[in-house]
Scaffold this motif. Structure first.
Motif: not given
Length: 74
Positions: A23-40
């Motif tokens: 169970r993850l916070t969607p906003g935190k996951l999206e921000e991490a994806q942007k920072i890390l440059g990951t797709d999934t």
């Protein structure tokens, strides 16, 4: 086995993966994806975990070097 790709090294064998549910916070996951440059989400979590492990390895290396005299090479 695939031939090695120039400029890419693999330092760890890829372990078997197991399914998990988080169970993850969607906003935190999206921000991490942007920072890390990951797709999934999976790639984001994997890379974040790799960074945590690497941070610990760095900390252990620094601790191991405490008190070691380092001389400058000219």
């Amino acid at each position: 086995m695939e031939p090695p790709v120039p400029g890419k090294t693999k330092t760890r064998a890829t372990p078997r993966k197991v399914p998990r549910t988080f169970r993850l916070t969607p906003g935190k996951l999206e921000e991490a994806q942007k920072i890390l440059g990951t797709d999934t989400a999976t790639a984001t979590i994997e890379q974040a975990l790799d960074m945590v492990v690497f941070r610990e390895e760095l900390a252990q290396g620094v601790d191991a070097m405490r008190g070691v005299d380092i001389e400058q090479i000219d």
